[in-house]
Design an enzyme around this catalytic site. Structure first.
Site, mmCIF file in Angstrom:
data_model
loop_
_atom_site.group_PDB
_atom_site.id
_atom_site.type_symbol
_atom_site.label_atom_id
_atom_site.label_comp_id
_atom_site.label_asym_id
_atom_site.label_seq_id
_atom_site.Cartn_x
_atom_site.Cartn_y
_atom_site.Cartn_z
ATOM 1 N N GLY A 198 0.816 -1.217 0.000
ATOM 2 C CA GLY A 198 0.000 0.000 0.000
ATOM 3 C C GLY A 198 0.848 1.264 0.000
ATOM 4 O O GLY A 198 1.682 1.463 0.895
ATOM 5 N N ALA B 71 -5.728 10.740 7.852
ATOM 6 C CA ALA B 71 -4.426 10.728 7.191
ATOM 7 C C ALA B 71 -3.251 11.001 8.134
ATOM 8 O O ALA B 71 -2.238 10.298 8.065
ATOM 9 C CB ALA B 71 -4.462 11.727 6.038
ATOM 10 N N GLY C 235 -0.366 4.340 0.334
ATOM 11 C CA GLY C 235 -1.208 5.427 0.860
ATOM 12 C C GLY C 235 -0.398 6.241 1.862
ATOM 13 O O GLY C 235 0.838 6.264 1.825
ATOM 14 N N PHE C 236 -1.094 6.886 2.793
ATOM 15 C CA PHE C 236 -0.406 7.773 3.736
ATOM 16 C C PHE C 236 0.580 6.995 4.611
ATOM 17 O O PHE C 236 1.700 7.456 4.828
ATOM 18 C CB PHE C 236 -1.430 8.504 4.609
ATOM 19 C CG PHE C 236 -2.114 9.598 3.852
ATOM 20 C CD1 PHE C 236 -1.559 10.855 3.782
ATOM 21 C CD2 PHE C 236 -3.308 9.361 3.185
ATOM 22 C CE1 PHE C 236 -2.178 11.872 3.066
ATOM 23 C CE2 PHE C 236 -3.938 10.363 2.466
ATOM 24 C CZ PHE C 236 -3.368 11.624 2.404
ATOM 25 N N GLU D 206 -19.415 17.120 3.105
ATOM 26 C CA GLU D 206 -18.590 17.789 2.086
ATOM 27 C C GLU D 206 -19.189 17.589 0.695
ATOM 28 O O GLU D 206 -19.248 18.532 -0.106
ATOM 29 C CB GLU D 206 -17.149 17.279 2.166
ATOM 30 C CG GLU D 206 -16.450 17.820 3.412
ATOM 31 C CD GLU D 206 -15.053 17.283 3.670
ATOM 32 O OE1 GLU D 206 -14.367 17.862 4.519
ATOM 33 O OE2 GLU D 206 -14.650 16.291 3.044
ATOM 34 N N ASP E 294 -5.642 2.961 8.291
ATOM 35 C CA ASP E 294 -7.050 2.604 8.451
ATOM 36 C C ASP E 294 -7.275 1.137 8.825
ATOM 37 O O ASP E 294 -8.414 0.726 9.056
ATOM 38 C CB ASP E 294 -7.802 2.906 7.138
ATOM 39 C CG ASP E 294 -8.034 4.399 6.948
ATOM 40 O OD1 ASP E 294 -7.666 5.180 7.847
ATOM 41 O OD2 ASP E 294 -8.591 4.784 5.896
HETATM 42 C C1 LIG Z 1 -13.660 10.584 0.895
HETATM 43 C C2 LIG Z 1 -12.644 10.607 2.007
HETATM 44 C C3 LIG Z 1 -12.353 11.791 2.648
HETATM 45 C C4 LIG Z 1 -11.411 11.828 3.662
HETATM 46 N N1 LIG Z 1 -11.138 13.031 4.257
HETATM 47 C C5 LIG Z 1 -10.158 13.097 5.184
HETATM 48 C C6 LIG Z 1 -9.790 14.354 5.760
HETATM 49 O O1 LIG Z 1 -10.352 15.390 5.416
HETATM 50 N N2 LIG Z 1 -8.774 14.371 6.661
HETATM 51 C C7 LIG Z 1 -8.113 13.234 7.029
HETATM 52 O O2 LIG Z 1 -7.179 13.305 7.808
HETATM 53 N N3 LIG Z 1 -8.462 12.029 6.535
HETATM 54 C C8 LIG Z 1 -9.461 11.932 5.613
HETATM 55 N N4 LIG Z 1 -9.814 10.715 5.085
HETATM 56 C C9 LIG Z 1 -9.209 9.497 5.636
HETATM 57 C C10 LIG Z 1 -7.802 9.257 5.115
HETATM 58 O O3 LIG Z 1 -7.777 9.429 3.718
HETATM 59 C C11 LIG Z 1 -7.368 7.862 5.509
HETATM 60 O O4 LIG Z 1 -7.408 7.760 6.905
HETATM 61 C C12 LIG Z 1 -5.956 7.565 5.005
HETATM 62 O O5 LIG Z 1 -5.930 7.590 3.597
HETATM 63 C C13 LIG Z 1 -5.499 6.207 5.500
HETATM 64 O O6 LIG Z 1 -4.213 5.966 5.017
HETATM 65 P P1 LIG Z 1 -3.750 4.467 4.747
HETATM 66 O O7 LIG Z 1 -2.309 4.559 4.371
HETATM 67 O O8 LIG Z 1 -4.138 3.585 5.870
HETATM 68 O O9 LIG Z 1 -4.614 3.957 3.514
HETATM 69 P P2 LIG Z 1 -4.820 4.586 2.082
HETATM 70 O O10 LIG Z 1 -4.399 5.991 2.010
HETATM 71 O O11 LIG Z 1 -6.233 4.242 1.736
HETATM 72 O O12 LIG Z 1 -3.836 3.748 1.151
HETATM 73 C C14 LIG Z 1 -4.003 2.378 0.942
HETATM 74 C C15 LIG Z 1 -3.219 2.004 -0.308
HETATM 75 O O13 LIG Z 1 -3.214 0.585 -0.419
HETATM 76 C C16 LIG Z 1 -3.426 0.217 -1.762
HETATM 77 N N5 LIG Z 1 -3.983 -1.139 -1.761
HETATM 78 C C17 LIG Z 1 -5.182 -1.532 -1.279
HETATM 79 N N6 LIG Z 1 -5.329 -2.856 -1.417
HETATM 80 C C18 LIG Z 1 -4.199 -3.309 -2.010
HETATM 81 C C19 LIG Z 1 -3.761 -4.595 -2.417
HETATM 82 N N7 LIG Z 1 -4.521 -5.693 -2.231
HETATM 83 N N8 LIG Z 1 -2.552 -4.707 -3.009
HETATM 84 C C20 LIG Z 1 -1.778 -3.612 -3.216
HETATM 85 N N9 LIG Z 1 -2.152 -2.364 -2.839
HETATM 86 C C21 LIG Z 1 -3.336 -2.226 -2.232
HETATM 87 C C22 LIG Z 1 -4.379 1.284 -2.293
HETATM 88 O O14 LIG Z 1 -4.299 1.376 -3.698
HETATM 89 C C23 LIG Z 1 -3.859 2.536 -1.586
HETATM 90 O O15 LIG Z 1 -2.895 3.208 -2.361
HETATM 91 C C24 LIG Z 1 -10.743 10.645 4.062
HETATM 92 C C25 LIG Z 1 -11.036 9.436 3.419
HETATM 93 C C26 LIG Z 1 -11.974 9.421 2.381
HETATM 94 C C27 LIG Z 1 -12.283 8.124 1.679
#
Ligand SMILES: Cc1cc2nc3c(=O)[nH]c(=O)nc-3n(C[C@H](O)[C@H](O)[C@H](O)COP(=O)(O)OP(=O)(O)OC[C@H]3O[C@@H](n4cnc5c(N)ncnc54)[C@H](O)[C@@H]3O)c2cc1C
Length: 444
Positions: A19, A326, A21-22, A180, A310
């Site tokens: 992943g 995030a 993501g953040f 939003e 998450d």
């Molecule tokens: C619509 C929306 C609005 C939001 N607004 C806010 C806000 O205003 N402020 C705030 O702080 N937070 C906000 N959030 C929450 C925030 O975006 C998440 O908490 C944050 O992105 C979590 O980070 P993460 O690294 O856990 O996962 P993510 O950022 O979701 O990254 C997960 C990554 O894993 C990859 N992935 C998934 N499954 C697989 C797999 N099987 N194999 C390979 N790769 C995979 C995905 O492609 C992605 O790139 C919002 C979320 C959403 C959906």
């Protein structure tokens, strides 16, 4: 006997990050150019997505590329990090390897599972077929396509009842995403599209925000929740709280009081669930599929596996639940990189056999919450005392939130690019590239 794939001695440690993501990206950036680590970051997409701005793509204010960056590009200078685009489908903790949809196998000494969340339907997974979620760029583009195509159809049709249905958008979930979306749709039809149609009045688009509980934006203070509701209503959003959705059929929502609502676009912003890969680790998960890790963020029984962002259900040092936001994900990614660096240092000293016990505890720094309620209006809640609402809160959101959230090196350039696109209301965001299939159909 060394376990398959485990590196020993002075060899580089293989770190697999699932992943970008953040959490995953921040971990990779913190380990970058530390040549004790050979890092592989696997993501099913080629981009890091700034999810907080997804609603602006869904509501035709920004285009997809405005809120995404190539992971490869972000990590271009991290010479010890290899970025691969693949979807991980399984994890074998015994042999310490993950498998991808491509057929490739990824061995690791350390694994960070940071695959984020997906839309959750509280056990009603078939509702996914009749609603639009908002978790990915594809989701945001699907919402935009649907709503803009419905307006085109409303302009075309001669049937009043069909027009009424086409001009109804139902948003289920009164949290930040729902609020939003509702505010931005109201801005779109009242401001941006106002003079573009001849037969329909876009400002008559019904935007209905449905929340099962008593309040919108539950974690905010009472006066901020009231302000959000009042402002949404003042820009034409119909807010229905204490309204439970009991069933969803194509184009129809059923409510607990036996009434129903016809809406050609139904957006589901009411729940999230952890990526199902957490189940592959064979440890206990909560109802949302999330794992409660050890204080160092490792998975119980597996000091070599970490979870972040998450996928985590945990409380901070003050006993408060760490939210799925995030900054929490970025902080976790950074913490895990530090644990790994410290561990390799300890391995060389007299505390080598206590390296797991001496791992630092993750501490969450709560930077507060912000939600936008249409252009120029927002609410901010930070710490015990800081409460802002209205234009000043919106300005704070625009400049501080994005600046702090994004983990990129070129923060200022990204901030200015997004702010300009947002303020200009990018007209190209309103182009319908691939109309939905039903647009071809004779009737709804
Ligand atoms: C619509 C929306 C609005 C939001 N607004 C806010 C806000 O205003 N402020 C705030 O702080 N937070 C906000 N959030 C929450 C925030 O975006 C998440 O908490 C944050 O992105 C979590 O980070 P993460 O690294 O856990 O996962 P993510 O950022 O979701 O990254 C997960 C990554 O894993 C990859 N992935 C998934 N499954 C697989 C797999 N099987 N194999 C390979 N790769 C995979 C995905 O492609 C992605 O790139 C919002 C979320 C959403 C959906």
């Amino acid at each position: 006997m060394p376990t398959h794939g485990v590196t020993e001695g002075n060899q580089k440690r293989k770190v697999l990050i699932i992943g970008g993501g953040f959490a995953g990206l921040e971990c990779a950036l913190t380990l970058s150019n530390d040549d004790r680590f050979d890092v592989t970051l696997v993501d099913r997409t080629n981009h890091h997505l700034f999810q907080p701005l997804l609603y602006q793509v869904a509501t035709a204010s920004l285009t997809g590329p405005d809120i995404a960056r190539s992971i490869r590009q972000v990590l271009a200078k991290a010479k010890n990090v290899t970025v691969l685009m693949d979807e991980i489908t399984g994890i074998d903790t015994a042999t310490r390897a993950a498998s991808g949809k491509s057929g490739h196998r990824y061995e690791y000494d350390y694994l960070l599972l940071a695959a984020g969340a997906r839309t959750g339907y509280f056990g009603n997974d078939h509702w996914a077929d009749y609603t639009l979620g908002l978790k990915s760029l594809a989701d945001a583009q699907a919402i935009r396509r649907k709503v803009l195509s419905n307006l085109e159809r409303a302009e075309l049709t001669t049937s009043e009842s069909e027009r009424t249905k086409l001009m109804t958008v139902a948003i289920v979930g009164g949290g930040p995403t729902g609020v939003e979306l509702a505010g931005a749709f109201a801005d779109l039809v009242h401001r941006s599209l106002k003079s573009n149609f001849r037969r329909i009045d876009t400002s008559k688009l019904r935007i209905i925000l449905i929340e099962g509980f008593k309040n919108l934006l539950e974690p905010y203070d009472a006066n901020q929740r009231d302000y959000a509701r009042r402002h949404l209503e003042s820009i034409g959003v119909e807010v229905r709280t204490e309204t439970k959705v009991t069933d969803i059929r194509p184009g129809v929502l059923e409510f607990g009081d036996s009434t129903n609502l016809e809406a050609a676009a139904i957006i589901w912003a009411a729940g999230v669930a952890a990526n199902p890969l957490t189940k592959a680790l064979g440890v206990e998960t909560d109802r949302g599929g999330r794992i409660t890790p050890n204080p160092d963020l490792s998975v119980p029984g597996h000091p070599e596996i970490f979870v972040a962002g998450d996928l985590v259900a945990m409380k901070d040092n003050e006993g408060k639940v760490v939210p799925g936001v995030a900054p929490a994900a970025s902080q976790m990614g950074r913490h895990i990189a530090r644990v790994l660096k410290e561990e390799l240092r300890l391995e060389k000293g007299r505390f080598a056999d206590r390296k797991h016990d001496l791992r630092p505890t993750f501490r969450y720094w709560d930077k507060g919450m912000m939600a936008i309620i249409g252009k120029n209006h927002a609410v901010v809640k930070a710490g015990k005392a800081l409460r802002l609402q209205g234009f000043i809160a919106w300005m704070a959101w625009l400049f501080i939130h994005i600046l702090f959230l994004i983990g990129f090196r070129n923060k200022l350039a990204v901030l200015l690019g997004w702010a300009t696109a947002y303020l200009k209301n990018t007209p190209e965001a309103r182009i319908i590239m691939h109309p939905p299939k039903e647009y071809e159909a004779a009737s709804l």
